[in-house]
Design an enzyme around this catalytic site. Sequence first.
Site, short mmCIF file in Angstrom:
data_model
loop_
_atom_site.label_atom_id
_atom_site.label_comp_id
_atom_site.label_asym_id
_atom_site.label_seq_id
_atom_site.Cartn_x
_atom_site.Cartn_y
_atom_site.Cartn_z
N CYS A 15 -15.25 -4.52 -17.42
CA CYS A 15 -15.50 -5.19 -16.94
C CYS A 15 -16.86 -5.69 -17.00
O CYS A 15 -18.13 -4.44 -17.82
CB CYS A 15 -15.55 -4.62 -15.57
N LEU A 192 -10.92 -0.70 0.30
CA LEU A 192 -10.83 0.52 0.82
C LEU A 192 -11.81 2.17 0.67
O LEU A 192 -12.30 1.30 -0.66
CB LEU A 192 -9.21 0.96 -0.27
N CYS A 256 7.48 0.45 -0.90
CA CYS A 256 7.06 0.43 -1.61
C CYS A 256 8.23 -0.61 -2.74
O CYS A 256 9.09 0.00 -2.64
CB CYS A 256 6.15 1.32 -2.64
N CYS A 271 2.26 0.85 -9.76
CA CYS A 271 1.87 0.09 -8.99
C CYS A 271 -0.36 -0.25 -8.96
O CYS A 271 -0.59 1.39 -9.53
CB CYS A 271 1.22 0.77 -7.18
N ASP A 272 -0.65 -1.39 -8.32
CA ASP A 272 -1.67 -1.75 -9.06
C ASP A 272 -2.97 -0.26 -8.53
O ASP A 272 -4.12 0.14 -9.13
CB ASP A 272 -2.45 -2.76 -8.87
N CYS A 315 5.35 1.61 19.60
CA CYS A 315 4.02 0.68 18.66
C CYS A 315 5.43 -0.28 18.75
O CYS A 315 6.58 -0.27 18.88
CB CYS A 315 3.52 0.66 17.17
#
Length: 360
Positions: A15, A192, A256, A271-272, A315
């Site tokens: 980056c 996160l 997923c 997955c990223d 829930c």
Amino acid sequence: MKKSSYLIKPASSLCNMNCQYCFYSDVSHLRKIYSKGIMSKDTVNILIEKALQDADEITFAFQGGEPTVAGLDYFQYFVEKVKQYQKKHIIHYVIQTNGYCLDDEWISFFKEHDFLVGISLDGNQMIHDKMRKKGNHPTFDIISDHIKKIQDHHIQYNILTVITSQMIQHVNDIYEYYKKEGFQYIQFIPCLPELDYSTDGYSLTPQLFYEFYHQLFSLWYEDLKKGQYISISFFEDLLMIFQGQYPRTCGMLGQCHIQLIIEGDGSIYPCDFYALDEYCLGNIHHQTIEELRQSIQGKNFLQQQKRYSKLCHQCQFKNICHGQCKRMNIVYFDDSYCGYQAFLQETYQLFYQIGQGKIG
């Protein structure tokens, strides 16, 4: 017509900026090799050839790190190779970039090849310049200028904003600034904690998750009642759910899927968030696309247990949530509080009414 998509890391984790909370830097530091390097022409050729053999409609999405670090030559080569290989394929191009180096050449290229450009912008100048720096230098003015160029050239674009704990006191300012700038498509994603769940001073708690969206929804809904609609991805997903449709965001229904993340050396991950050595599905050089999708590592990833809260059992929203994304749900709930549940309890009837065309 078979469709497929690929999330390509042409510059791996490299980056040209040093954002305070970068999740992919965290992921990459947990691998044996931090950066897989700039993707070679050989890997590009193999990827394109196999992708076009596999499906009729394909989305090539580029992300990082920072994908533009691979250089404009890389992207020019990529689209030319697609033209050489494609027959009756439908091709879509998407790039997620920090926007720092988008000079006139980049802008012209995106326009010519109809790229959808996602630009990372973290709110107004005060917050953005604290979070997203190049060295010790602020980046807000440069990136804002490049967004204006994208707008002037009528390129499809959206704004991606990472919700940090520092933003909670400034939701109104951020929303009003985005309105003033004419941003119509916005994706907010929660910051996160690190993969080992240590705290870093920027990530959200479930309480902060609720507080952010509680404030944002009030502002958004008031504008909606006035006929002023702004597309916010999280709200769009909820509208789709309450209309009986599948949301667009992976994991929103708690399940997923294999995403096919292509690293710089051709390594494939599901997955990223989990581009880690133990989840590697294989390499585009050695397996077909279908072999990669059906790999043992991929099946193990899909079957992996995820955390739930004690609150999940009773829930009222458990059948549309199913514990949410297993990586993201750390900021949604803990064992004593669920910010997602609290938000839905306030808003689900309104989302249902909006989905039925009943507003106000």
